[in-house]
Design a protein around this motif. Structure first.
Motif: not given
Length: 328
Positions: A55-59
């Motif tokens: 999971f990568m936060k930036p979006a």
């Protein structure tokens, strides 16, 4: 019991079902030092990473004028991307001119968000005042606020919808909320363009039920939800069939799960209310605002309700999200 009195008391908010044990020690320390009720920066994303390591936060929440650079969605057709719709999206974004939640919310260093589902489970729980305490209150489709405030609150920051789900009577819209559009098919963008430019609605064949002819919002109050959240919810989280990146049988997440996915990327703490179908109670009301019963939902062609429930249960169990109505 004897001998335990030397232990440090755990922070009071731990009692609300939050657990620090699965967090990296430095975060456990950081959150452990915050007093009760204080917003914990990065909490939802940190917890999410413990169950979905990739999971990568930036979006970004909404599409802006740089949307074509969003690699993850530029190669997919709706609903999982915007391929073939670039020109129409560009023209819509030129008109809306705004791409955030608004100055006040965009500048918050820690945001608490709640996604209010439409479930009958919200009725008679008097959660309205608790719901209204959140910085961002997200509502879905045509779920009304007026007349239900005691149970569902009165504040709406954003209302996420698609053409068939949008409120049809202009007088039923709340005073101020952002109209956030989520596209599931190419035709949906045509509809949105007509709503933004306040044109007469044409070309309605292709919708699966009647759609609104007018949305009482200025273009500056309209947004396009990043389709990445549909893609990620479907393929990374719920594990729906990829089907070559095309809409197919049982591979569309519900709008509620899409909204939760959006919040996990854009909020520091995420709560939900009004979620969960209880099939063991066929006579329970399906929605808080109408008398349709639970038994009315059949296994749908588009959604996989049981796989979705599994995913949401996982989020609640891992304390990624807080479920105020305990329906998940």
């Amino acid at each position: 019991h004897a001998g335990s009195n030397h232990m440090l008391p755990s922070p009071p908010w731990l009692s609300q079902g939050m657990s620090l044990d699965t967090l990296p020690p430095e975060l456990a320390y950081k959150y452990g030092n915050l007093s009760e009720g204080v917003c914990k920066p990065g909490y939802a994303a940190a917890k999410m990473t413990t169950i979905y390591p990739k999971f990568m936060k930036p979006a970004p929440m909404f599409l802006d004028r740089n949307f074509k650079r969003l690699a993850k969605v530029s190669n997919y057709l709706p609903p999982f991307g915007f391929k073939t719709q670039e020109r129409i999206i560009d023209s819509i974004l030129t008109a809306t001119k705004n791409y955030g939640l608004g100055e006040e919310l965009d500048s918050l260093s820690c945001k608490r968000c709640i996604i209010v589902g439409n479930g009958g489970i919200l009725a008679n729980k008097s959660l309205g005042s608790r719901i209204d305490e959140y910085d961002v209150v997200v509502r879905l489709n045509e779920a009304p606020v007026s007349g239900y405030g005691r149970d569902v609150g009165t504040k709406t920051t954003i209302r996420i919808t698609y053409p068939e789900g949008a409120i049809q009577k202009p007088e039923n819209y709340e005073k101020d909320s952002l109209f956030v559009f989520s596209a599931f098919k190419p035709l949906d963008f045509k509809w949105l363009r007509q709503m933004v430019f306040k044109e007469k609605l044409r070309g309605t064949e292709g919708f699966w039920k009647s759609v609104a002819h007018y949305v009482p919002r200025e273009p500056s109050e309209m947004r396009i939800l990043n389709p990445y959240f549909i893609q990620e919810a479907a393929f990374q989280f719920i594990g729906l069939p990829f089907n070559n990146g095309l809409m197919g049988k049982g591979n569309i997440p519900t709008l509620g799960t899409v909204a939760i996915t959006m919040a996990l990327h854009n909020c520091d703490e995420v709560a939900v209310a009004g979620f969960g179908y209880d099939m063991s109670m066929p006579h329970a009301p399906l929605h808080y605002y109408e008398t349709v019963k639970m038994s009315a939902i059949k296994e749908s062609w588009t959604h996989n309700i049981s796989k979705e429930k599994e995913f949401l249960r996982k989020l609640v169990k891992a304390n990624v999200i807080t479920d105020l109505t305990n329906g998940i």
